[in-house]
Structures are given as structure tokens and as C-alpha cells.
Design a protein around this motif. Structure first.
Motif, PDB file in Angstrom:
ATOM      1  N   ARG A  61       0.761  -1.257  -0.153  1.00 35.90           N
ATOM      2  CA  ARG A  61       0.065   0.043   0.144  1.00 35.90           C
ATOM      3  C   ARG A  61       0.795   1.292  -0.141  1.00 35.90           C
ATOM      4  NH1 ARG A  61      -3.232  -3.659   2.717  1.00 35.90           N
ATOM      5  NH2 ARG A  61      -5.349  -3.879   1.946  1.00 35.90           N
ATOM      6  N   ARG A 150     -15.999  -2.486  -2.506  1.00 36.70           N
ATOM      7  CA  ARG A 150     -15.946  -2.934  -0.956  1.00 36.70           C
ATOM      8  C   ARG A 150     -16.143  -1.911  -0.005  1.00 36.70           C
ATOM      9  NH1 ARG A 150     -13.028  -7.785  -1.751  1.00 36.70           N
ATOM     10  NH2 ARG A 150     -13.660  -8.381  -3.615  1.00 36.70           N
ATOM     11  N   CYS A 224     -15.009 -11.717   2.767  1.00 33.69           N
ATOM     12  CA  CYS A 224     -14.889 -10.192   2.555  1.00 33.69           C
ATOM     13  C   CYS A 224     -15.317  -9.297   3.698  1.00 33.69           C
ATOM     14  CB  CYS A 224     -15.574  -9.478   1.345  1.00 33.69           C
ATOM     15  SG  CYS A 224     -14.976 -10.250  -0.283  1.00 33.69           S
ATOM     16  N   PHE A 228     -12.761  -7.524   6.584  1.00 32.34           N
ATOM     17  CA  PHE A 228     -12.859  -6.057   7.075  1.00 32.34           C
ATOM     18  C   PHE A 228     -13.004  -6.213   8.725  1.00 32.34           C
ATOM     19  CE2 PHE A 228     -15.829  -3.356   9.054  1.00 32.34           C
ATOM     20  CZ  PHE A 228     -15.293  -1.694   8.681  1.00 32.34           C
ATOM     21  N   THR A 231      -9.451  -6.484   9.484  1.00 36.00           N
ATOM     22  CA  THR A 231      -8.564  -5.040   9.447  1.00 36.00           C
ATOM     23  C   THR A 231      -8.778  -4.049  10.318  1.00 36.00           C
ATOM     24  OG1 THR A 231      -8.549  -5.579   6.905  1.00 36.00           O
ATOM     25  CG2 THR A 231      -8.332  -3.177   7.549  1.00 36.00           C
ATOM     26  N   TYR A 260     -11.522   4.455   5.989  1.00 33.76           N
ATOM     27  CA  TYR A 260     -11.901   3.283   5.255  1.00 33.76           C
ATOM     28  C   TYR A 260     -12.616   3.333   3.964  1.00 33.76           C
ATOM     29  CZ  TYR A 260     -12.544  -1.692   4.301  1.00 33.76           C
ATOM     30  OH  TYR A 260     -12.514  -3.019   3.714  1.00 33.76           O
ATOM     31  N   ARG A 264      -8.499   4.650   2.671  1.00 36.10           N
ATOM     32  CA  ARG A 264      -7.602   3.452   2.666  1.00 36.10           C
ATOM     33  C   ARG A 264      -7.484   2.742   1.172  1.00 36.10           C
ATOM     34  NH1 ARG A 264      -7.526  -1.892   3.549  1.00 36.10           N
ATOM     35  NH2 ARG A 264      -5.845  -2.679   5.118  1.00 36.10           N
ATOM     36  N   HIS A 266      -7.408  -0.348  -1.070  1.00 37.49           N
ATOM     37  CA  HIS A 266      -7.935  -1.955  -0.853  1.00 37.49           C
ATOM     38  C   HIS A 266      -7.379  -2.869  -2.220  1.00 37.49           C
ATOM     39  CE1 HIS A 266     -11.787  -1.041   1.256  1.00 37.49           C
ATOM     40  NE2 HIS A 266     -11.040   0.267   1.061  1.00 37.49           N
ATOM     41  N   SER A 267      -6.593  -3.773  -1.579  1.00 37.15           N
ATOM     42  CA  SER A 267      -5.824  -4.615  -2.474  1.00 37.15           C
ATOM     43  C   SER A 267      -6.900  -5.304  -3.550  1.00 37.15           C
ATOM     44  CB  SER A 267      -5.200  -5.759  -1.722  1.00 37.15           C
ATOM     45  OG  SER A 267      -6.181  -6.545  -1.072  1.00 37.15           O
ATOM     46  N   TYR A 271      -5.564  -1.562  -5.319  1.00 35.62           N
ATOM     47  CA  TYR A 271      -4.851  -0.680  -4.503  1.00 35.62           C
ATOM     48  C   TYR A 271      -5.481   0.798  -4.862  1.00 35.62           C
ATOM     49  CZ  TYR A 271      -2.017  -4.362  -2.632  1.00 35.62           C
ATOM     50  OH  TYR A 271      -1.465  -5.431  -2.222  1.00 35.62           O
ATOM     51  N   THR A 273      -8.923   3.498  -3.790  1.00 36.32           N
ATOM     52  CA  THR A 273      -9.919   3.612  -2.790  1.00 36.32           C
ATOM     53  C   THR A 273     -11.334   3.578  -3.527  1.00 36.32           C
ATOM     54  OG1 THR A 273      -9.958   6.002  -2.992  1.00 36.32           O
ATOM     55  CG2 THR A 273      -8.236   5.231  -1.770  1.00 36.32           C
TER      56      THR A 273
END
Length: 283
Positions: A61, A150, A224, A228, A231, A260, A264, A266-267, A271, A273
Motif C-alpha cells: 500500500r 468494497r 470479504c 474487514f 482489518t 476506510y 484506505r 484496497h488490494s 490498491y 480507494t
């Protein structure tokens, strides 16, 4: 030696380390190479990004953040510089099960079948419940996540494991994002999701919804949502049981709504947002 020369003589350190004094002075007097100067500048930027995200970012990241700034740098170089600076992302903790699937209520089949890709917003939503510790006891967090970006589109907190907060999270999700025809709503087989109260509300707000449930005891079917929760419990430091309920509630709100969903990377999104993905689609 250079870092400690104010506290200890060069001669003593040279003897202790088995190097010559003259060799050290030759090294100290040499000019910094272009590569070393660039590494020092990049290391400073990496440290800034790491601290900006409160130690939550590992090298993938951080590397993505640098790419977003327009810097062309290899991922291995970022890994090396973070390793040299001893910058390591927070680690995940052991999962605790909160699902109560010991009931005789009807359960839905697993329509989602671990297909976590969604082509459109409002196509597939996943939901789950987890516990949060405070100095005054447990709080329970329910989330609804849209698999398209996500994003946590609905969430609610409560002091008890009932269907009421699950219904509130659903209402918030629908208020934030319109469900598509044939929406798949996936959860575990917890009594809250099987209750008449929740199912009635789900059908009333989403008449064409298809309810889906994980196999009993299989957390991978809802990976998923599980991801979260892992995380947030790692990245939000007020969830260690040392803060009041009000502090936990405020911290969760800020983490979800401000960090978030907006900042942040997200993979699963390459990567990006969730906000960036929404902006690209809108354009």
C-alpha cells in the motif's frame, strides 16, 4: 559508529567492531552518492506515508501511495527501505466467533458461492456481525459491504446481538446505495439474519432480493466481511478494551466513514480507494 560518536569514542568503537579508525574516517568523509541521496529522500517520504496511515500500511500500500503521487519506484525498493527503517504494518489477531447458528429457523442456500466479484454497484452485498471490546462491556458491530467497491454502505452498533441493529444497517445501506434488480444479500446463518424481523424488512425494501448464506461454520464463504473485521481490529487501536463505549463508537464512525471508505487503499481494487472507483465510474 557515526550515530553513537557523541557518546563513545571512535577508537573504542573501532576496536569493539574490529575496524580501523582510518577506514572509518575515509568512509565518513566520502561524498554521498546520487543513489544514496535518492534513497534518503524516498525513505523520508515512505516514513511520512507510514505515519500518515498510523502504521496500518505495509509495503504494497505504501508503494501504491507512491505510485499515486506519480513516483516511479520499484516495489522491492520500497520493501528494502521499509525494512531498513523497521517500518512494519500492524498484524492481525486471532478471530473470535460470534455467530449463533443453533436455531431451527429456515436458512438460505449459498447463492454467492464465493464469487466476490461484482460488475455493478448494488449487485452483491455481504453482511456480518463482530464483537468490539470496551471498558463497559461488549459492543456489536454489523456491517453491509458492497462487493463492487468494497465500501461499507451500511453499519450499526448495539449492546446486544439482536436483529434490530442488522435491520438498521440494512436500512442505511439502501439509503446510501440503490440495490439492483436481483440483488444478492449474503451473510452467515446467524439467527439475526434468519429472523422473521430481518427477512420481512429485506423483502419489503428489496422485493427482488435473493438471500444467500454461508455453509455452517465456514468463514471463507463470507471472506470479504471477515476480512474487514480483521482489518478494523488491527488498524483501530481503541478496540483493545481500554476505552469507553462512547470512544469506541466515535472511533468506529471515524474509521469507517472518514478513513476506510475514503482514504484506505484496497488490494481487491488494485490498491485504489472506494471513492476513487466511484469517481472513475461516474465520469
Amino acid at each position: 559508529m557515526k550515530q553513537h560518536k557523541e557518546r563513545c569514542s571512535i577508537s573504542k568503537m573501532a576496536i569493539e567492531l574490529g575496524v580501523s579508525r582510518s577506514g572509518y574516517y575515509v568512509w565518513e568523509g566520502r561524498k554521498t552518492s546520487r543513489q544514496e541521496a535518492e534513497d534518503q529522500k524516498l525513505a523520508g517520504l515512505i516514513e511520512h506515508i507510514f505515519k500518515k496511515h498510523y502504521g496500518r500500511y505495509g509495503s504494497p500500500r505504501v508503494w501504491a501511495e507512491l505510485q499515486g503521487l506519480g513516483l516511479r519506484v520499484s516495489r522491492k525498493r520500497v520493501e528494502r527501505l521499509m525494512r531498513e527503517q523497521k517500518l512494519s504494518a500492524l498484524r492481525r489477531r486471532k478471530r473470535v466467533i460470534t455467530t449463533n447458528s443453533r436455531h431451527r429457523l429456515a436458512v438460505a442456500s449459498n447463492i454467492l458461492a464465493r464469487n466476490f466479484h461484482a460488475a455493478y454497484p448494488g449487485e452483491k452485498w455481504v453482511s456480518d456481525i463482530t464483537y468490539l471490546r470496551s471498558t463497559c462491556g461488549w459492543l456489536y458491530l454489523t456491517v453491509v459491504i458492497d462487493l463492487w467497491d468494497r465500501k461499507v454502505i451500511g453499519w450499526a452498533m448495539s449492546k446486544e446481538l439482536t436483529a434490530e441493529p442488522v435491520c438498521r444497517a440494512l436500512a442505511m445501506a439502501i439509503g446510501n446505495r440503490h440495490p439492483r434488480e436481483g440483488l444478492i444479500f449474503h451473510s452467515d446463518q446467524g439467527v439475526q439474519y434468519c429472523s422473521e424481523e430481518f427477512r420481512t424488512m429485506l423483502k419489503r425494501l428489496c422485493p427482488s432480493v435473493r438471500q444467500s448464506m454461508s455453509q455452517k461454520g465456514d468463514c471463507w464463504d463470507n471472506a470479504c466481511a471477515e476480512s474487514f473485521f480483521k482489518t478494523i481490529k488491527v488498524e483501530l487501536d481503541i478496540l483493545q478494551g481500554c476505552h469507553s463505549m462512547k470512544e469506541v463508537q466515535t472511533g468506529v464512525f471515524e474509521y469507517i466513514e472518514i478513513y476506510y471508505n475514503r482514504c484506505r487503499r484496497h488490494s481487491a481494487l488494485g490498491y485504489a480507494t472506494p471513492v476513487a472507483l466511484t469517481s472513475i465510474t461516474a465520469a
